[in-house]
Scaffold this motif. Structure first.
Motif: not given
Length: 388
Positions: A94-100, A112-124, A167-168
């Motif tokens: 449920g995170t966002i990463t900056l890659v150089d 990201v608050p509120g993300v509930s990962p399970a199966g194929e769900g999560g932060l997409l 905050a989202p």
């Protein structure tokens, strides 16, 4: 040294699919399929005036220039920032990463608050505001405890690492969620409207219900309101009859293309028209039935299970999960101009997201840490490709 799987270059030949029964998941792990069928326009469809466009060469090529970054956990969305750097969402963390993109260094922006990962769900999926220069907004699609939803967050690079996401602000909620078939791709189109792909959470009839947000491609303003000119009054629904779309991209003529997971028989590449009905669950693949729009190309499900797509050098480039390959589909107008080609087959494992890096270059992410792959040292990775 990064351990790579044995490279196998596969060329696609037209063949007849031998179908075996089975229930599929989003990523096709339980799908049954075979060799792909020939690419063609939909039965009964007359060539459009667009077919006068020049077609790219029938045969193309892919070169892996370098590994941009490695050691990513369940990467899903990828979005280049205008000032440089690649934003990557982690489905399970449920995170966002900056890659150089030059050094491969990684810095977590925040969770990201509120993300509930399970199966194929999560932060997409994630997307950058078309007015990013002035608003610094990042959009995200994620699975919560109750639904799938779309939010936007202020990105403030001046704050400490891990605290750079505001905050989202939820702009759309109520998208049906399930263990599988959550859709999840986000992209701003040439019209500066936000497009989102949704799945039908294993309830096929939702795809045909225009009152439901499941099994659709949605089009909305940056504030989450139904976009002007949408085909259905006061609705974000742009097209329907989809099982689970995870890839969208626009060609040079601003036509929208989408990849779609099939069930037991055919995965699809579709050219999307406003208000179009793409058939699920009544049809799968090219059936030629009145009232439904056939795909322009289809594959046996073992060969694809497609997620992200991008368009470069006149072709659609489609990442395959179960297929563990990158497909090149050359276009001429709204038709496929030659047999699709497969590249990188079994070399990097499951492939999730492909994004234009400008010109003839692409960014491509692997997906071996998503619970269905076989993670090796360095997984998951972002690769830089040169294509033609």
């Amino acid at each position: 040294m990064i351990v790579q799987r044995r490279a196998v270059t596969a060329m696609l030949a037209a063949a007849v699919l031998l179908v075996t029964a089975g229930c599929s998941s989003d990523d096709g792990e339980d799908q049954a399929g075979g060799t792909p069928a020939p690419s063609s326009t939909s039965p009964g469809t007359s060539p459009s005036k667009e077919t006068a466009e020049d077609a790219p060469p029938a045969k193309g090529s892919v070169k892996v220039v370098r590994t941009v970054a490695e050691g990513l956990n369940s990467p899903w969305g990828l979005a280049p920032l205008p000032e440089g750097g690649l934003l990557v969402s982690s489905r399970d963390e449920g995170t966002i990463t900056l890659v150089d993109e030059k050094t491969g260094r990684k810095k977590q922006l925040g969770e990201v608050p509120g993300v509930s990962p399970a199966g194929e769900g999560g932060l997409l999926g994630i997307a950058i505001s078309p007015d990013y220069a002035s608003d610094h907004m990042i959009y995200a699609y994620f699975t919560s405890e109750s639904d799938n939803r779309i939010v936007r967050m202020l990105y403030d690079p001046k704050k400490p690492s891990g605290e750079q996401l505001g905050a989202p602000d939820t702009i759309l909620r109520g998208i049906p969620k399930g263990t599988n078939h959550n859709g999840g791709r986000l992209a701003f189109g040439p019209d500066k409207m936000l497009y989102a792909t949704t799945g039908e959470r294993y309830e096929g009839p939702l795809a045909q219900d225009k009152e439901s947000l499941g099994g659709k491609i949605l089009r909305m303003t940056p504030d989450g309101e139904p976009a002007p000119g949408n085909p259905f009054d006061d609705s974000p629904v742009y097209s329907y009859g989809h099982r689970n779309v995870q890839g969208v991209a626009w060609d040079a003529k601003q036509r929208l293309w989408a990849s779609e997971f099939g069930q037991n028989t055919w995965d699809e590449l579709n050219q999307i028209k406003p208000g179009g009905n793409y058939g699920w669950p009544d049809v799968e693949g090219k059936e030629g039935e009145s009232g439904f729009i056939d795909p322009v190309a289809q594959w046996g499900v073992e060969e694809a299970s497609p997620s992200g797509i991008a368009i470069a050098e006149g072709s659609v480039w489609m990442a395959g999960l179960r297929g563990k390959r990158l497909w090149r589909i050359p276009l001429k107008g709204t038709e496929v101009s030659a047999d699709p080609q497969a590249f990188l087959t079994d070399e990097y494992g499951r492939l999730r997201t492909v994004v234009s890096a400008g010109g003839n270059k692409l960014w491509l992410t692997t997906s071996e840490t998503d619970g269905r792959g076989t993670a090796e040292s360095g997984d998951d990775k972002i690769l830089e490709l040169e294509v033609k």
